[in-house]
Every structure is written in structure tokens, then in C-alpha cells.
Design a protein around this motif. Structure first.
Motif, mmCIF file in Angstrom:
data_model
loop_
_atom_site.group_PDB
_atom_site.id
_atom_site.type_symbol
_atom_site.label_atom_id
_atom_site.label_comp_id
_atom_site.label_asym_id
_atom_site.label_seq_id
_atom_site.Cartn_x
_atom_site.Cartn_y
_atom_site.Cartn_z
ATOM 1 N N GLY A 61 -49.596 -69.566 -95.744
ATOM 2 C CA GLY A 61 -49.265 -70.156 -96.997
ATOM 3 C C GLY A 61 -47.614 -70.577 -97.099
ATOM 4 O O GLY A 61 -46.859 -70.050 -96.164
ATOM 5 N N PRO A 62 -47.103 -71.019 -98.001
ATOM 6 C CA PRO A 62 -45.718 -71.575 -98.088
ATOM 7 C C PRO A 62 -44.711 -70.607 -98.315
ATOM 8 O O PRO A 62 -43.577 -70.748 -98.059
ATOM 9 C CB PRO A 62 -45.746 -72.550 -99.314
ATOM 10 C CG PRO A 62 -46.778 -72.346 -100.036
ATOM 11 C CD PRO A 62 -48.018 -71.627 -99.060
ATOM 12 N N HIS A 63 -45.260 -69.476 -98.802
ATOM 13 C CA HIS A 63 -44.087 -68.179 -98.972
ATOM 14 C C HIS A 63 -44.156 -67.005 -98.292
ATOM 15 O O HIS A 63 -43.753 -66.145 -98.465
ATOM 16 C CB HIS A 63 -44.559 -67.783 -100.456
ATOM 17 C CG HIS A 63 -44.643 -68.707 -101.439
ATOM 18 N ND1 HIS A 63 -43.549 -69.452 -101.968
ATOM 19 C CD2 HIS A 63 -45.712 -69.373 -102.397
ATOM 20 C CE1 HIS A 63 -43.780 -70.470 -102.964
ATOM 21 N NE2 HIS A 63 -45.062 -70.256 -103.008
ATOM 22 N N LEU A 64 -44.762 -67.534 -96.880
ATOM 23 C CA LEU A 64 -44.623 -66.281 -95.918
ATOM 24 C C LEU A 64 -43.470 -65.788 -95.586
ATOM 25 O O LEU A 64 -42.353 -66.472 -95.227
ATOM 26 C CB LEU A 64 -45.260 -66.812 -94.736
ATOM 27 C CG LEU A 64 -45.322 -65.971 -93.335
ATOM 28 C CD1 LEU A 64 -46.250 -64.836 -93.783
ATOM 29 C CD2 LEU A 64 -46.008 -66.464 -92.092
ATOM 30 N N ARG A 65 -42.973 -64.347 -95.683
ATOM 31 C CA ARG A 65 -41.728 -63.882 -95.421
ATOM 32 C C ARG A 65 -42.055 -62.865 -93.936
ATOM 33 O O ARG A 65 -43.273 -62.310 -93.687
ATOM 34 C CB ARG A 65 -41.271 -62.901 -96.394
ATOM 35 C CG ARG A 65 -40.857 -63.888 -97.610
ATOM 36 C CD ARG A 65 -40.368 -63.140 -98.750
ATOM 37 N NE ARG A 65 -41.399 -62.072 -99.236
ATOM 38 C CZ ARG A 65 -41.222 -61.006 -100.129
ATOM 39 N NH1 ARG A 65 -39.890 -61.024 -100.695
ATOM 40 N NH2 ARG A 65 -42.063 -60.310 -100.344
ATOM 41 N N ALA A 66 -41.067 -62.772 -93.380
ATOM 42 C CA ALA A 66 -41.127 -61.690 -92.192
ATOM 43 C C ALA A 66 -41.485 -60.311 -92.856
ATOM 44 O O ALA A 66 -40.890 -60.073 -93.789
ATOM 45 C CB ALA A 66 -39.663 -61.582 -91.533
ATOM 46 N N PHE A 75 -48.308 -54.477 -108.942
ATOM 47 C CA PHE A 75 -47.453 -53.720 -109.627
ATOM 48 C C PHE A 75 -46.699 -52.780 -108.588
ATOM 49 O O PHE A 75 -45.931 -52.343 -109.084
ATOM 50 C CB PHE A 75 -48.394 -52.663 -110.351
ATOM 51 C CG PHE A 75 -49.093 -53.287 -111.628
ATOM 52 C CD1 PHE A 75 -48.350 -53.994 -112.423
ATOM 53 C CD2 PHE A 75 -50.274 -53.353 -111.633
ATOM 54 C CE1 PHE A 75 -49.007 -54.744 -113.609
ATOM 55 C CE2 PHE A 75 -51.090 -54.132 -112.760
ATOM 56 C CZ PHE A 75 -50.290 -54.779 -113.710
ATOM 57 N N ALA A 76 -46.874 -53.070 -107.251
ATOM 58 C CA ALA A 76 -45.850 -52.354 -106.355
ATOM 59 C C ALA A 76 -44.511 -53.072 -106.561
ATOM 60 O O ALA A 76 -44.494 -54.315 -106.854
ATOM 61 C CB ALA A 76 -46.255 -52.605 -105.043
ATOM 62 N N PRO A 77 -43.503 -52.269 -106.055
ATOM 63 C CA PRO A 77 -42.185 -52.991 -106.314
ATOM 64 C C PRO A 77 -41.881 -54.027 -105.306
ATOM 65 O O PRO A 77 -42.546 -53.764 -104.167
ATOM 66 C CB PRO A 77 -41.373 -51.856 -105.844
ATOM 67 C CG PRO A 77 -41.948 -50.730 -106.234
ATOM 68 C CD PRO A 77 -43.381 -50.935 -106.127
ATOM 69 N N PRO A 78 -41.474 -55.208 -105.498
ATOM 70 C CA PRO A 78 -41.717 -56.590 -104.938
ATOM 71 C C PRO A 78 -41.282 -56.262 -103.238
ATOM 72 O O PRO A 78 -41.790 -56.805 -102.414
ATOM 73 C CB PRO A 78 -40.736 -57.321 -105.508
ATOM 74 C CG PRO A 78 -41.000 -57.068 -106.806
ATOM 75 C CD PRO A 78 -41.072 -55.631 -106.819
ATOM 76 N N ARG A 79 -40.079 -55.498 -103.234
ATOM 77 C CA ARG A 79 -39.510 -55.185 -101.819
ATOM 78 C C ARG A 79 -40.489 -53.950 -100.726
ATOM 79 O O ARG A 79 -40.091 -53.915 -99.832
ATOM 80 C CB ARG A 79 -38.033 -54.753 -101.868
ATOM 81 C CG ARG A 79 -37.902 -53.454 -102.522
ATOM 82 C CD ARG A 79 -36.302 -52.888 -102.731
ATOM 83 N NE ARG A 79 -36.145 -51.836 -103.181
ATOM 84 C CZ ARG A 79 -36.130 -50.582 -102.455
ATOM 85 N NH1 ARG A 79 -36.437 -50.843 -101.493
ATOM 86 N NH2 ARG A 79 -35.920 -49.546 -102.996
ATOM 87 N N LEU A 80 -41.258 -53.481 -101.575
ATOM 88 C CA LEU A 80 -41.925 -52.416 -101.062
ATOM 89 C C LEU A 80 -43.628 -52.564 -101.018
ATOM 90 O O LEU A 80 -44.249 -51.712 -101.019
ATOM 91 C CB LEU A 80 -41.534 -51.075 -101.570
ATOM 92 C CG LEU A 80 -40.231 -50.659 -101.506
ATOM 93 C CD1 LEU A 80 -39.945 -49.312 -102.405
ATOM 94 C CD2 LEU A 80 -39.916 -50.172 -100.208
ATOM 95 N N VAL A 81 -44.050 -53.830 -101.190
ATOM 96 C CA VAL A 81 -45.358 -54.081 -101.256
ATOM 97 C C VAL A 81 -46.109 -53.313 -100.102
ATOM 98 O O VAL A 81 -47.217 -52.776 -100.239
ATOM 99 C CB VAL A 81 -45.751 -55.677 -101.468
ATOM 100 C CG1 VAL A 81 -47.105 -55.773 -101.525
ATOM 101 C CG2 VAL A 81 -44.969 -55.813 -103.059
ATOM 102 N N GLY A 82 -45.734 -53.985 -98.923
ATOM 103 C CA GLY A 82 -46.286 -53.291 -97.759
ATOM 104 C C GLY A 82 -46.367 -51.707 -97.640
ATOM 105 O O GLY A 82 -47.674 -51.366 -97.401
ATOM 106 N N SER A 83 -45.411 -51.417 -97.886
ATOM 107 C CA SER A 83 -45.453 -49.826 -97.889
ATOM 108 C C SER A 83 -46.038 -49.254 -98.949
ATOM 109 O O SER A 83 -47.068 -48.015 -98.689
ATOM 110 C CB SER A 83 -43.856 -49.196 -98.014
ATOM 111 O OG SER A 83 -43.014 -49.546 -96.970
ATOM 112 N N ALA A 84 -46.171 -49.890 -100.012
ATOM 113 C CA ALA A 84 -47.021 -49.221 -101.262
ATOM 114 C C ALA A 84 -48.642 -49.353 -101.017
ATOM 115 O O ALA A 84 -49.311 -48.410 -101.181
ATOM 116 C CB ALA A 84 -46.825 -50.082 -102.470
ATOM 117 N N LEU A 85 -48.940 -50.452 -100.293
ATOM 118 C CA LEU A 85 -50.270 -50.586 -100.044
ATOM 119 C C LEU A 85 -50.730 -49.548 -98.787
ATOM 120 O O LEU A 85 -52.128 -49.177 -98.997
ATOM 121 C CB LEU A 85 -50.732 -51.955 -99.734
ATOM 122 C CG LEU A 85 -50.589 -53.062 -100.786
ATOM 123 C CD1 LEU A 85 -50.557 -54.573 -100.397
ATOM 124 C CD2 LEU A 85 -51.451 -52.605 -102.073
#
Length: 212
Positions: A11-16, A151-161
């Protein structure tokens, strides 16, 4: 996975991707909304894979030792879950993921509760009951994934999941082991009652989100 890789573009919003941060555990659970969705998910996981694991045992107790018939109906009940996921996805657009998850978790918890009576019902009713249970037992899974990511903190979505999924899967180990230990004593007809606390606790946690 192969279809996703070959057919679905980024998608257009892909981030590292960020590195896993174990210190995120304390941070993510400070959010009341994330706690509500995560603990709802944990209650759901207490039931889901234990139901899948012992569904063939329940069917064999009712249908007898015909392995082919037990296999077919086990497959049908598990595969029926795609309906719960698909229909739940469409419904969530209108009523929200929390309400869809709450409805499906309520329905699957009720199935746990009435499973001893369903076991004694006429065979067509019993099989229809298992198909319905198969629909609702997993239909809330994608909704919980959505809620946890939201609802995960935006900067920690991966870790939260990652943390939520690891806890959820660990919970399934406990519930499967418990049912394996109790099934010889309680029997297949009654052992699924041991799954009731999972949906109940999950619903209690999810209630604040479903009420919004």
C-alpha cells in the motif's frame, strides 16, 4: 501466503519495520482500550483451539468410530468459520469491530454452555449446532486483530501484536492441556463446559469497547 505475496501489492503507507521491543509490554498495556481488546482476545483464545482440538473427540463420541465421517464433519465445522469471518467483516463496517466481536464471542460462549444439551439432541440438530459453533468460534478473530492494531500505541504496533499473539497462543496450550486432562473424567459431553470462563472473561473485558 503465496497469493498475498504474488497478488497483493504494498500500500501507499508502507513503512520500514521496527525491531521488536520487549520493553513495550508495560507501555502497551497502559492503554485501557488496548487492554480491553487484548483481554477480549485472550478469552477468545482460551476457547478457539481447544474446540478445534477436541471437536473430533466430541464427534466420535456421538457418531461412533467411523473415522471418515468424523473427519468430514470435523472439517465442515472448522471450515464453516470462514462464514463468520467474512460476514463479520462486512458487519463491522456498519456496527464496528468491537460489537461484532462481542456478538460472536457471546454466541460461542453460549455454545460452550449448552454443549451438553446439544450432545443429546437429535443428530441433525447436533451437527447443525456444531456447524454454527464453528462459524462463531473463529469469526471474532479478525475483529480482535483489528482492535488490537487500532488501539496499540502507533510506534509499537508490531511489538504489541507480537506480545498479544504470544500470550494468546500460550493460553491455548493451557486450555488444551486442561481439557486433555479432564476429558477422561468428565467425558466429551461435558468437558467443553470448561471453556466457558474464557468467553465470559473476554466479554467482561470487551464490554467497554462494545458499548461505544
Amino acid at each position: 501466503g503465496l497469493a498475498m505475496f504474488l497478488l497483493v501489492p504494498d500500500g501507499p503507507h508502507l513503512r520500514a519495520g521496527a525491531k521488536f521491543d520487549p520493553a513495550a509490554f508495560a507501555t502497551i498495556f497502559r492503554s485501557a482500550e488496548f487492554r480491553a481488546s487484548a483481554f477480549g482476545y485472550f478469552g477468545h483464545m482460551w476457547e478457539l483451539y481447544a474446540f478445534y482440538a477436541f471437536l473430533p473427540v466430541l464427534l466420535a463420541a456421538r457418531l461412533g468410530s467411523d473415522a471418515a465421517t468424523v473427519s468430514v464433519w470435523s472439517f465442515a465445522a472448522i471450515a464453516a468459520g470462514f462464514l463468520g469471518c467474512m460476514v463479520g467483516g462486512y458487519l463491522s463496517r456498519g456496527v464496528g469491530s468491537a460489537r461484532v466481536a462481542y456478538m460472536q464471542l457471546s454466541a460461542s460462549g453460549l455454545c460452550c454452555l449448552v454443549s451438553p444439551l446439544a450432545f443429546l439432541a437429535p443428530l441433525p440438530v447436533f451437527l447443525a449446532f456444531l456447524l454454527f459453533w464453528g462459524v462463531v468460534v473463529v469469526g471474532d478473530s479478525p475483529q480482535f486483530s483489528t482492535l488490537n492494531a487500532r488501539f496499540a500505541p502507533p510506534r509499537l504496533v508490531g511489538s504489541a501484536l507480537t506480545i498479544a499473539n504470544c500470550i494468546g497462543v500460550s493460553i491455548t496450550i493451557v486450555s488444551i492441556a486442561l481439557l486433555a486432562w479432564l476429558i477422561e473424567t468428565a467425558g466429551p459431553q461435558y468437558v467443553f463446559l470448561m471453556l466457558v470462563p474464557g468467553p465470559l472473561l473476554g466479554l467482561a473485558a470487551l464490554r467497554r469497547l462494545a458499548a461505544k
